[in-house]
Design a protein around this motif. Structure first.
Motif, PDB file in Angstrom:
ATOM      1  N   HIS A  93       3.624  -2.056   6.478  1.00  0.00           N
ATOM      2  CA  HIS A  93       2.306  -1.397   6.440  1.00  0.00           C
ATOM      3  C   HIS A  93       2.253  -0.303   7.501  1.00  0.00           C
ATOM      4  O   HIS A  93       3.093  -0.248   8.391  1.00  0.00           O
ATOM      5  N   SER A  94       1.220   0.543   7.376  1.00  0.00           N
ATOM      6  CA  SER A  94       0.947   1.494   8.453  1.00  0.00           C
ATOM      7  C   SER A  94      -0.552   1.494   8.723  1.00  0.00           C
ATOM      8  O   SER A  94      -1.346   1.114   7.864  1.00  0.00           O
TER       9      SER A  94
ATOM     10  N   HIS B  12       0.832  -1.219   0.000  1.00  0.00           N
ATOM     11  CA  HIS B  12       0.000   0.000   0.000  1.00  0.00           C
ATOM     12  C   HIS B  12       0.862   1.262   0.000  1.00  0.00           C
ATOM     13  O   HIS B  12       0.574   2.231   0.671  1.00  0.00           O
TER      14      HIS B  12
ATOM     15  N   ASP C  45      -1.203   3.453   2.618  1.00  0.00           N
ATOM     16  CA  ASP C  45      -0.682   3.406   3.985  1.00  0.00           C
ATOM     17  C   ASP C  45       0.141   4.681   4.220  1.00  0.00           C
ATOM     18  O   ASP C  45       1.327   4.752   3.858  1.00  0.00           O
TER      19      ASP C  45
HETATM   20 ZN   LIG Z   1      -1.144  -1.778   4.380  1.00  0.00          ZN
END
Ligand SMILES: [Zn+2]
Length: 249
Positions: free
Chosen positions: A139-140, A18, A44
């Motif tokens: 990811h975030s 993302h 993200d």
């Molecule tokens: Zn993500």
């Protein structure tokens, strides 16, 4: 798709599903105001800066998806309803509603498949060449989801690997100043995830996902700080894995 450090010598192979928020021109704005593309529903937030810096610091190959998760989510099985979301958190995505099967498979062919084919090729080549390979999916997460604040600064995400995630949890907790999520705010499953089950688990690689809270990496200073911290921690993990003979080649 974006790649960095293709010849990187680190055992860690970084993916970032993302990373970006590009929409193919033919899809316009998916019927959304520009402000929605600033939000976590589109990408993200902050993770691109962390991924770039971490790839450099570790000398690690990074493979990242620059298209928005609103076009097709590269960490969902294509058959999952959330693959091309009609609704994300509380936002209706008009351009995804009533999508024909043909339109959905066109997005899959143009965006999802080349990304995952590339990850698959890179892992295949590394395994053939006997290059130690540990998959780390970056990811975030949004600090507030559906009105609920999340306490964690960082979380590990995993399903079947029993080697890397406990080690990562141990080192993160040893930092002393972090609230660390153990499979929080998300856990990995075959139904809701793609990159870890398919490229990590099915390939027999040690693997983990990492989720960093977005308010901590909203600006370049925060991104750099977290990349530095993670580079140090992954350096220690590499040493520990080598000592256990888990990176022998
Ligand atoms: Zn993500």
């Amino acid at each position: 798709m974006l790649e960095d450090n293709v010849a990187g010598r680190s055992p860690f192979l970084l993916t970032c599903d993302h990373y970006g928020r590009i929409i193919p021109r033919a899809l316009g704005d998916l019927g959304l105001p520009a402000s929605e593309f600033e939000r976590h529903i589109a990408w993200d937030v902050g993770i691109a800066g962390v991924a770039n810096a971490l790839s450099k610091r570790l000398d690690a190959h990074l493979i990242a998806q620059r298209y928005s998760r609103l076009v097709i989510d590269c960490n969902r099985p294509p058959e999952a309803p959330s693959s091309i979301p009609g609704l994300s958190e509380a936002t209706v995505i008009p351009g995804n509603e009533g999508l024909t099967r043909e339109a959905a498979s066109a997005r899959r062919a143009a965006i999802f498949e080349p990304y995952h084919r590339r990850i698959d090729e890179v892992i295949g080549r590394r395994l053939r060449e006997g290059v130690p390979t540990v998959l780390v999916a970056l990811h975030s997460f949004t600090p507030v989801y559906a009105g609920v604040a999340r306490p964690w600064h960082i979380g590990t995400l995993y399903q079947r690997d029993t080697r890397l995630p406990p080690l990562l949890l141990k080192y993160l907790r040893a930092e002393g100043d972090l609230v660390v999520g153990d499979n929080e705010p998300y856990a990995v499953s075959d139904d809701t995830d793609y990159t870890i089950p398919v490229h990590g688990e099915k390939r027999g690689l040690m693997n983990t996902g990492i989720e960093i809270r977005q308010d901590l990496i909203a600006d370049p200073a925060g991104q750099q700080q977290w990349a530095d911290r993670l580079a140090r921690i992954f350096g220690e993990i590499e040493t520990a894995l080598r000592a256990q003979g888990l990176l022998a080649h």
